[in-house]
Enzyme design. Structure first.
Site, PDB file in Angstrom:
ATOM      1  N   CYS A  88      33.706  41.834  46.101  1.00 32.83           N
ATOM      2  CA  CYS A  88      34.781  41.255  46.701  1.00 32.83           C
ATOM      3  C   CYS A  88      35.330  41.770  47.965  1.00 32.83           C
ATOM      4  CB  CYS A  88      35.683  40.946  45.756  1.00 32.83           C
ATOM      5  SG  CYS A  88      35.200  40.434  44.133  1.00 32.83           S
TER       6      CYS A  88
HETATM    7  N1  SAJ Z   1      39.811  51.282  45.803  1.00 29.93           N
HETATM    8  C1  SAJ Z   1      40.327  52.287  46.270  1.00 29.93           C
HETATM    9  N2  SAJ Z   1      41.736  52.579  46.066  1.00 29.93           N
HETATM   10  C2  SAJ Z   1      42.621  51.515  45.652  1.00 29.93           C
HETATM   11  C3  SAJ Z   1      41.802  50.529  45.107  1.00 29.93           C
HETATM   12  C4  SAJ Z   1      40.414  50.608  44.967  1.00 29.93           C
HETATM   13  O1  SAJ Z   1      39.621  53.068  46.938  1.00 29.93           O
HETATM   14  O2  SAJ Z   1      43.687  51.976  45.432  1.00 29.93           O
HETATM   15  C5  SAJ Z   1      38.195  51.048  46.082  1.00 29.93           C
HETATM   16  C6  SAJ Z   1      37.587  51.020  44.494  1.00 29.93           C
HETATM   17  O3  SAJ Z   1      37.021  52.329  44.369  1.00 29.93           O
HETATM   18  C7  SAJ Z   1      36.321  50.038  44.837  1.00 29.93           C
HETATM   19  C8  SAJ Z   1      36.942  49.199  45.874  1.00 29.93           C
HETATM   20  O4  SAJ Z   1      38.160  49.702  46.431  1.00 29.93           O
HETATM   21  O5  SAJ Z   1      35.122  50.735  45.350  1.00 29.93           O
HETATM   22  C9  SAJ Z   1      37.391  47.816  45.328  1.00 29.93           C
HETATM   23  O6  SAJ Z   1      38.121  48.016  44.091  1.00 29.93           O
HETATM   24  P1  SAJ Z   1      39.191  46.787  43.398  1.00 29.93           P
HETATM   25  O7  SAJ Z   1      39.839  47.541  42.462  1.00 29.93           O
HETATM   26  O8  SAJ Z   1      39.722  45.831  44.304  1.00 29.93           O
HETATM   27  O9  SAJ Z   1      37.993  45.946  42.479  1.00 29.93           O
HETATM   28  P2  SAJ Z   1      37.061  44.884  42.711  1.00 29.93           P
HETATM   29  O10 SAJ Z   1      36.239  45.039  43.882  1.00 29.93           O
HETATM   30  O11 SAJ Z   1      36.373  44.717  41.288  1.00 29.93           O
HETATM   31  O12 SAJ Z   1      38.030  43.760  42.834  1.00 29.93           O
HETATM   32  C10 SAJ Z   1      38.542  43.006  41.937  1.00 29.93           C
HETATM   33  C11 SAJ Z   1      39.096  41.784  42.510  1.00 29.93           C
HETATM   34  N3  SAJ Z   1      39.012  40.583  41.645  1.00 29.93           N
HETATM   35  C12 SAJ Z   1      38.673  39.493  42.221  1.00 29.93           C
HETATM   36  O13 SAJ Z   1      38.567  39.341  43.251  1.00 29.93           O
HETATM   37  C13 SAJ Z   1      38.993  38.394  41.382  1.00 29.93           C
HETATM   38  C14 SAJ Z   1      40.244  41.884  43.146  1.00 29.93           C
HETATM   39  O14 SAJ Z   1      41.024  40.828  43.525  1.00 29.93           O
HETATM   40  C15 SAJ Z   1      41.347  42.462  41.984  1.00 29.93           C
HETATM   41  O15 SAJ Z   1      42.717  42.893  42.506  1.00 29.93           O
HETATM   42  C16 SAJ Z   1      40.481  43.929  41.585  1.00 29.93           C
HETATM   43  O16 SAJ Z   1      39.133  43.518  40.816  1.00 29.93           O
HETATM   44  C17 SAJ Z   1      41.386  44.597  40.431  1.00 29.93           C
HETATM   45  O17 SAJ Z   1      42.379  44.693  40.494  1.00 29.93           O
HETATM   46  O18 SAJ Z   1      40.745  45.221  39.522  1.00 29.93           O
END
Ligand code: SAJ
Length: 459
Positions: free
Chosen positions: A300
């Site tokens: 995403c």
């Molecule tokens: N990450 C960071 N720092 C942060 C947060 C994330 O480096 O503060 C990295 C994570 O390690 C990862 C990437 O960014 O590699 C994405 O992380 P994510 O927490 O956004 O996880 P995703 O990709 O699974 O995003 C999903 C998304 N859900 C949908 O699209 C329905 C996102 O909108 C959600 O907010 C997220 O999950 C969530 O909050 O868990």
């Protein structure tokens, strides 16, 4: 079901009949794409009492579903097994029509759409090699629907895509034989908000945005989702709903890039970025905590903003924040490899020939998904520097990326002790950080996992 009040619009007879079937949960629902979005949705609809057919091009997934074996973390096989019934060798259309309420059948045959009142498209929307939108799966699914479309059908697109896809691309496909959206058929966009592995927010209690082409389209789609989701929120158009989803995930990508740049700044200033962020997070308003890391992965966040940037480029607008965020986030693997190189250099060890262990390759902790994982970039960069690179990840037994395939080290303790440098890339909760800190001779911690563990467990 709590839905912001929308007055039921004038409905054509066709719409009234469909609405009645949806309200009584007799409407036959086809879910196209049985991945981490489609399968939980199909299960939720079947559990609500609808007859559901899952249309999936991967025959292995079709067979697994029909055997009641789940391959999606958020769906237990027991849940699935309670809903499926062997298709007894009938054709998809026939077996689907024989489906009784509250049952789920999977097939690879689009003909099952002949008996469907509703079709929900939940297929992937990746980027192509030039990092532009690749909507071939959406177009293929839409073509499958178009070939079996019939009066009284509601079609909903859930796949994340650029604003305009539903009305500019899909609507003409569905109207090409003279059917009219809003009268004979109905069309909406409703973004998925599934977060794999999450238990606090599920498909049922995550608010659902819906944008219909017409008021009747909106009403019918809202009625459908209200049967399984606590809060359904109408917006004024499919493009608004498409844009809403992109704002959500672009917001994350840009804020992660911001803290990654703050980490680069703190490094230059000799400050501890984690202490700075934790201190800023004490502000009870006007701040939202994000954490720096090895870069961003997943299906995403690294991809969705490019759908928006691409669309705006066609309108001669340069989405600068998205561009800059991508540059910074994509730079982080190189930044951390430089840290490894400097740390080995300080103990007079070249990267070349040094044994380097990467801990965690999934794109975020406690999951098994490596799509777009920055760990793969870090491993590739270190391989290119001729390091003796190994990895360990309890969730990921093997990886294959570009020119290499690797398996997770079988003995974690031994792998940590034998490494010249351990690089913590994914901070899985199962890791014993105290033990790793004791055994490792040199650690580069991209997630500050060890310090955070110590702070959380210090008396
Ligand atoms: N990450 C960071 N720092 C942060 C947060 C994330 O480096 O503060 C990295 C994570 O390690 C990862 C990437 O960014 O590699 C994405 O992380 P994510 O927490 O956004 O996880 P995703 O990709 O699974 O995003 C999903 C998304 N859900 C949908 O699209 C329905 C996102 O909108 C959600 O907010 C997220 O999950 C969530 O909050 O868990």
């Amino acid at each position: 079901m709590n839905t912001q009040s929308t007055q039921p619009p004038h409905l054509s007879e066709t719409a009234q009949s469909l609405r009645a079937r949806i309200a009584k949960r007799q409407a036959a629902v086809a879910v196209l794409g049985l991945g981490y979005v489609g399968l939980p949705l199909a299960v939720a609809l079947a559990e609500a009492g609808f007859p559901v057919v899952g249309i999936e091009i991967d025959e292995r997934k079709v067979d697994a579903v029909n055997r009641g074996e789940s391959y999606v973390k958020d769906v237990a096989s027991e849940q699935l097994a309670a809903l499926v019934r062997p298709a007894q060798g009938k054709s998809a259309a026939a077996s689907h029509s024989s489906l009784s309420a509250g049952h789920l059948l999977a097939t690879a045959d689009y003909a099952a759409l002949q008996g469907a009142d509703v079709a929900i498209i939940c297929v992937p929307t990746p980027l192509n090699k030039t990092r532009d939108p690749d909507i071939r799966y959406v177009l293929a699914a839409a073509e499958g629907v178009a070939q079996h479309i019939h009066p009284g059908m509601l079609i909903v697109l859930e796949s994340t895509t650029y604003p305009g896809t539903t009305e500019e691309l899909l609507r003409p496909m569905f109207e090409r034989n003279g059917l009219r959206v809003g009268h004979d058929i109905f069309l909406a966009f409703s973004p998925e908000r599934i977060d794999p592995g999450r238990s606090d927010y599920t498909i049922h209690n995550t608010p659902k945005i819906v944008g219909g082409v017409t008021p009747a389209c909106l009403h019918l789609t809202t009625t459908l989702y209200e049967s399984i989701i606590e809060e359904v929120i109408p917006v004024s158009s499919p493009a608004t709903a498409e844009m809403t989803k992109l704002l959500e995930n672009t917001f994350r990508a840009i804020n992660i890039a911001l803290v990654n740049e703050i980490a680069l700044m703190c490094d230059k200033l000799g400050l501890d970025v984690w202490e700075v962020i934790d201190a800023a997070a004490t502000k009870p308003y006007g701040f939202m905590k994000f954490t720096p890391g090895p870069g961003i992965g997943g299906h995403c966040i690294p991809l969705d903003p490019h759908y928006l940037a691409w669309k705006l480029r066609t309108l001669n607008y340069n989405a600068r924040f998205i561009q800059l965020a991508d540059e910074i986030n994509s730079e982080m693997p190189r930044y951390w490899v430089a840290k490894v190189q400097d740390a080995l250099n300080d103990i007079s060890k070249p990267v070349k020939g040094s044994r380097i262990l990467v801990l965690g390759v999934a794109y975020k902790k406690d999951i098994d998904d490596v799509r777009e994982s920055p760990a793969l970039d870090i491993i590739e960069l270190l391989r290119n520097k001729r390091a003796d690179i190994r990895y360990h990840d309890p969730y990921v037994p093997t990886i294959s990326h570009n020119a290499f395939r690797m398996s997770s080290e079988p003995d974690l303790e031994k792998a940590v002790e034998e490494a010249d440098c351990v690089v913590i890339v994914t901070d899985h909760s199962c890791y014993d950080w105290d033990d790793i800190a004791r055994r490792a001779s040199l650690i580069i911690d991209t997630r500050n996992a060890i310090q955070r563990h110590r702070r959380a467990h210090s008396p």
